[in-house]
Design a protein around this motif. Sequence first.
Motif, PDB file in Angstrom:
ATOM      1  N   GLU A 181      43.993  23.531  56.420  1.00  0.00           N
ATOM      2  CA  GLU A 181      44.898  24.105  55.487  1.00  0.00           C
ATOM      3  C   GLU A 181      44.408  25.292  55.068  1.00  0.00           C
ATOM      4  OE1 GLU A 181      46.693  21.875  51.528  1.00  0.00           O
ATOM      5  OE2 GLU A 181      45.741  21.291  52.977  1.00  0.00           O
ATOM      6  N   ALA A 182      42.684  24.985  54.316  1.00  0.00           N
ATOM      7  CA  ALA A 182      42.275  26.900  54.034  1.00  0.00           C
ATOM      8  C   ALA A 182      42.667  27.701  54.582  1.00  0.00           C
ATOM      9  CB  ALA A 182      41.248  26.067  53.804  1.00  0.00           C
ATOM     10  N   ARG A 183      41.990  27.505  56.195  1.00  0.00           N
ATOM     11  CA  ARG A 183      42.219  28.325  56.950  1.00  0.00           C
ATOM     12  C   ARG A 183      43.928  29.224  56.600  1.00  0.00           C
ATOM     13  NH1 ARG A 183      39.832  26.236  62.141  1.00  0.00           N
ATOM     14  NH2 ARG A 183      37.458  25.843  61.728  1.00  0.00           N
ATOM     15  N   ARG A 184      44.615  28.886  57.526  1.00  0.00           N
ATOM     16  CA  ARG A 184      46.085  28.817  56.901  1.00  0.00           C
ATOM     17  C   ARG A 184      46.669  29.506  56.117  1.00  0.00           C
ATOM     18  NH1 ARG A 184      48.857  28.198  61.368  1.00  0.00           N
ATOM     19  NH2 ARG A 184      47.764  26.414  63.135  1.00  0.00           N
ATOM     20  N   ASP A 185      45.965  28.718  54.563  1.00  0.00           N
ATOM     21  CA  ASP A 185      46.006  29.576  53.311  1.00  0.00           C
ATOM     22  C   ASP A 185      45.566  30.726  53.101  1.00  0.00           C
ATOM     23  OD1 ASP A 185      46.761  28.916  50.015  1.00  0.00           O
ATOM     24  OD2 ASP A 185      44.756  29.688  50.108  1.00  0.00           O
ATOM     25  N   HIS A 186      45.083  31.130  53.778  1.00  0.00           N
ATOM     26  CA  HIS A 186      44.026  32.573  53.952  1.00  0.00           C
ATOM     27  C   HIS A 186      44.745  33.361  54.463  1.00  0.00           C
ATOM     28  CE1 HIS A 186      40.335  35.436  52.932  1.00  0.00           C
ATOM     29  NE2 HIS A 186      41.252  35.578  54.331  1.00  0.00           N
ATOM     30  N   LEU A 187      44.826  33.158  55.802  1.00  0.00           N
ATOM     31  CA  LEU A 187      46.135  33.899  57.009  1.00  0.00           C
ATOM     32  C   LEU A 187      47.145  34.240  56.075  1.00  0.00           C
ATOM     33  CD1 LEU A 187      44.631  32.527  60.020  1.00  0.00           C
ATOM     34  CD2 LEU A 187      43.705  35.073  58.856  1.00  0.00           C
ATOM     35  N   ASP A 188      47.571  32.779  54.916  1.00  0.00           N
ATOM     36  CA  ASP A 188      48.953  33.176  54.638  1.00  0.00           C
ATOM     37  C   ASP A 188      49.371  34.683  53.652  1.00  0.00           C
ATOM     38  OD1 ASP A 188      50.721  31.604  56.415  1.00  0.00           O
ATOM     39  OD2 ASP A 188      50.313  29.998  54.510  1.00  0.00           O
ATOM     40  N   ARG A 189      48.371  34.648  52.999  1.00  0.00           N
ATOM     41  CA  ARG A 189      48.132  35.592  52.227  1.00  0.00           C
ATOM     42  C   ARG A 189      47.062  36.661  52.504  1.00  0.00           C
ATOM     43  NH1 ARG A 189      43.620  33.907  48.831  1.00  0.00           N
ATOM     44  NH2 ARG A 189      42.959  32.526  50.402  1.00  0.00           N
ATOM     45  N   TYR A 190      46.300  36.747  53.127  1.00  0.00           N
ATOM     46  CA  TYR A 190      45.923  38.167  53.922  1.00  0.00           C
ATOM     47  C   TYR A 190      45.968  37.896  55.445  1.00  0.00           C
ATOM     48  CZ  TYR A 190      42.998  38.277  50.148  1.00  0.00           C
ATOM     49  OH  TYR A 190      42.510  37.900  48.581  1.00  0.00           O
ATOM     50  N   PRO A 191      47.629  37.729  55.779  1.00  0.00           N
ATOM     51  CA  PRO A 191      47.885  38.205  56.746  1.00  0.00           C
ATOM     52  C   PRO A 191      46.781  38.701  57.848  1.00  0.00           C
ATOM     53  CG  PRO A 191      49.977  38.868  55.790  1.00  0.00           C
ATOM     54  CD  PRO A 191      48.332  38.719  54.945  1.00  0.00           C
ATOM     55  N   VAL A 192      46.898  38.496  59.582  1.00  0.00           N
ATOM     56  CA  VAL A 192      46.307  39.798  60.126  1.00  0.00           C
ATOM     57  C   VAL A 192      46.752  40.336  60.876  1.00  0.00           C
ATOM     58  CG1 VAL A 192      44.997  39.687  63.055  1.00  0.00           C
ATOM     59  CG2 VAL A 192      45.278  37.360  61.280  1.00  0.00           C
ATOM     60  N   HIS A 193      45.942  41.605  60.394  1.00  0.00           N
ATOM     61  CA  HIS A 193      46.639  42.938  61.523  1.00  0.00           C
ATOM     62  C   HIS A 193      45.399  44.317  62.556  1.00  0.00           C
ATOM     63  CE1 HIS A 193      45.088  43.997  57.163  1.00  0.00           C
ATOM     64  NE2 HIS A 193      45.192  45.007  58.002  1.00  0.00           N
ATOM     65  N   SER A 194      45.717  45.403  62.285  1.00  0.00           N
ATOM     66  CA  SER A 194      44.881  46.032  63.284  1.00  0.00           C
ATOM     67  C   SER A 194      43.638  46.811  62.853  1.00  0.00           C
ATOM     68  CB  SER A 194      45.318  46.794  64.030  1.00  0.00           C
ATOM     69  OG  SER A 194      45.997  45.427  65.568  1.00  0.00           O
ATOM     70  N   VAL A 195      42.966  46.588  62.619  1.00  0.00           N
ATOM     71  CA  VAL A 195      42.064  47.352  61.425  1.00  0.00           C
ATOM     72  C   VAL A 195      41.325  48.720  62.262  1.00  0.00           C
ATOM     73  CG1 VAL A 195      40.085  47.520  59.819  1.00  0.00           C
ATOM     74  CG2 VAL A 195      41.537  45.205  60.186  1.00  0.00           C
ATOM     75  N   THR A 196      41.029  48.150  64.044  1.00  0.00           N
ATOM     76  CA  THR A 196      40.702  49.133  64.296  1.00  0.00           C
ATOM     77  C   THR A 196      41.045  48.081  65.982  1.00  0.00           C
ATOM     78  OG1 THR A 196      38.801  47.926  65.706  1.00  0.00           O
ATOM     79  CG2 THR A 196      38.605  48.734  63.845  1.00  0.00           C
ATOM     80  N   PRO A 197      41.497  49.586  67.035  1.00  0.00           N
ATOM     81  CA  PRO A 197      41.799  49.407  68.846  1.00  0.00           C
ATOM     82  C   PRO A 197      41.341  47.827  68.620  1.00  0.00           C
ATOM     83  CG  PRO A 197      41.833  50.688  68.683  1.00  0.00           C
ATOM     84  CD  PRO A 197      40.778  50.668  66.984  1.00  0.00           C
ATOM     85  N   TYR A 198      40.088  47.544  68.180  1.00  0.00           N
ATOM     86  CA  TYR A 198      39.186  45.631  69.007  1.00  0.00           C
ATOM     87  C   TYR A 198      39.459  44.888  67.870  1.00  0.00           C
ATOM     88  CZ  TYR A 198      36.769  49.938  71.565  1.00  0.00           C
ATOM     89  OH  TYR A 198      36.650  50.885  72.312  1.00  0.00           O
ATOM     90  N   THR A 199      40.283  44.854  67.242  1.00  0.00           N
ATOM     91  CA  THR A 199      40.779  43.723  66.271  1.00  0.00           C
ATOM     92  C   THR A 199      41.846  42.681  67.133  1.00  0.00           C
ATOM     93  OG1 THR A 199      40.819  45.122  64.390  1.00  0.00           O
ATOM     94  CG2 THR A 199      41.708  43.359  64.038  1.00  0.00           C
ATOM     95  N   VAL A 200      41.757  41.794  66.678  1.00  0.00           N
ATOM     96  CA  VAL A 200      42.162  40.279  67.241  1.00  0.00           C
ATOM     97  C   VAL A 200      43.601  40.707  65.938  1.00  0.00           C
ATOM     98  CG1 VAL A 200      42.126  38.385  65.176  1.00  0.00           C
ATOM     99  CG2 VAL A 200      42.293  38.092  67.429  1.00  0.00           C
ATOM    100  N   ARG A 201      44.591  40.250  67.773  1.00  0.00           N
ATOM    101  CA  ARG A 201      45.755  40.811  67.192  1.00  0.00           C
ATOM    102  C   ARG A 201      46.727  39.791  66.256  1.00  0.00           C
ATOM    103  NH1 ARG A 201      45.373  45.542  68.255  1.00  0.00           N
ATOM    104  NH2 ARG A 201      44.664  46.211  70.107  1.00  0.00           N
ATOM    105  N   ASP A 202      46.835  38.006  66.699  1.00  0.00           N
ATOM    106  CA  ASP A 202      47.735  37.710  65.962  1.00  0.00           C
ATOM    107  C   ASP A 202      47.082  36.553  65.544  1.00  0.00           C
ATOM    108  OD1 ASP A 202      48.001  35.463  68.008  1.00  0.00           O
ATOM    109  OD2 ASP A 202      48.787  37.735  69.026  1.00  0.00           O
ATOM    110  N   ALA A 203      47.378  35.617  64.231  1.00  0.00           N
ATOM    111  CA  ALA A 203      46.938  34.996  63.767  1.00  0.00           C
ATOM    112  C   ALA A 203      46.442  33.543  64.617  1.00  0.00           C
ATOM    113  CB  ALA A 203      47.450  34.132  62.776  1.00  0.00           C
ATOM    114  N   GLN A 204      47.269  33.401  65.741  1.00  0.00           N
ATOM    115  CA  GLN A 204      47.093  32.528  67.031  1.00  0.00           C
ATOM    116  C   GLN A 204      46.131  32.685  66.964  1.00  0.00           C
ATOM    117  OE1 GLN A 204      48.939  28.602  66.194  1.00  0.00           O
ATOM    118  NE2 GLN A 204      49.744  30.179  64.773  1.00  0.00           N
TER     119      GLN A 204
END
Length: 276
Positions: free
Chosen positions: A176-199
């Motif tokens: 629950e805490a993880r999903r709350d954090h990712l809702d507030r700070y969504p996953v996005h590309s920072v470099t070409p190597y960054t994980v692509r999505d929340a799942q």
Amino acid sequence: MATTGTAPAHLTAAVPPQPRGSASSAPAPTTLIGSVQRAMRLLETVAGHPYGAPAKQLAREAGLALPTTYHLLRTLVHEGYLRRDKGLFFLGEATERLAGSGAQQKRRSTVVGMLARWRDAIGAPVYYAVYREGEIDVVCASDAPVNPAVQEWADFRETGHAHAVGQCLLSQLDEEARRDHLDRYPVHSVTPYTVRDAQSLLRRLEGTRRTEPVIERQEYALGTVCAAIPVTVGTTAATVAISLPVHQVDRLLPAARRLQAEMGRLAGSLTLSISI
């Protein structure tokens, strides 16, 4: 350089003789403020009575005149450094705040000292971070000119999905805490190597073992690889991490293992200091 011989009389007469054993830099008694000295002595005396003490007893133990003691007690109560209850005096909230701040500074100094020792032993920048009130907080970092820390070019709090520190902290949270954090700070590309999505990130975090270092390669900063060691005390998630240039990637896991061993030797101090 010192020289020997006798100074002319007109020079020696201008300098008053110094008492033996005194340093010329020592403050003259006239520069000390007696009322402050008496107030501090009175505070120390009150601190020796956890169940409180009356004014007459405090005056006697502090070696102060009773009228002076009453005057100081009234002032210290007014400023919140003491409190009075049924004729007895106790330490007040202002004094407790000072004591708490001092303890916090001591804990922080302990962590800073540990990070510096690990930095020198491992030859890499070392970071200390906690997850506090829903936010990633990089409390302090220790680096050197030859081993500089990673520059925060994108807000560490908003890019926890991309760096080892954030991934390590998120791995210690419940779902629950993880999903709350990712809702507030969504996953996005920072470099070409960054994980692509929340799942994809959540699957990675779920597969992270509690005692294993979290490894990240150029996901936050190009040219940099990082490893973070989980530190969990009660419900507080924390981590100690290192970073290296990408051409030293072969050093990363051995360096992380050494950091983990160093942390194990100072587990008590680290646990004590986790609340800074």
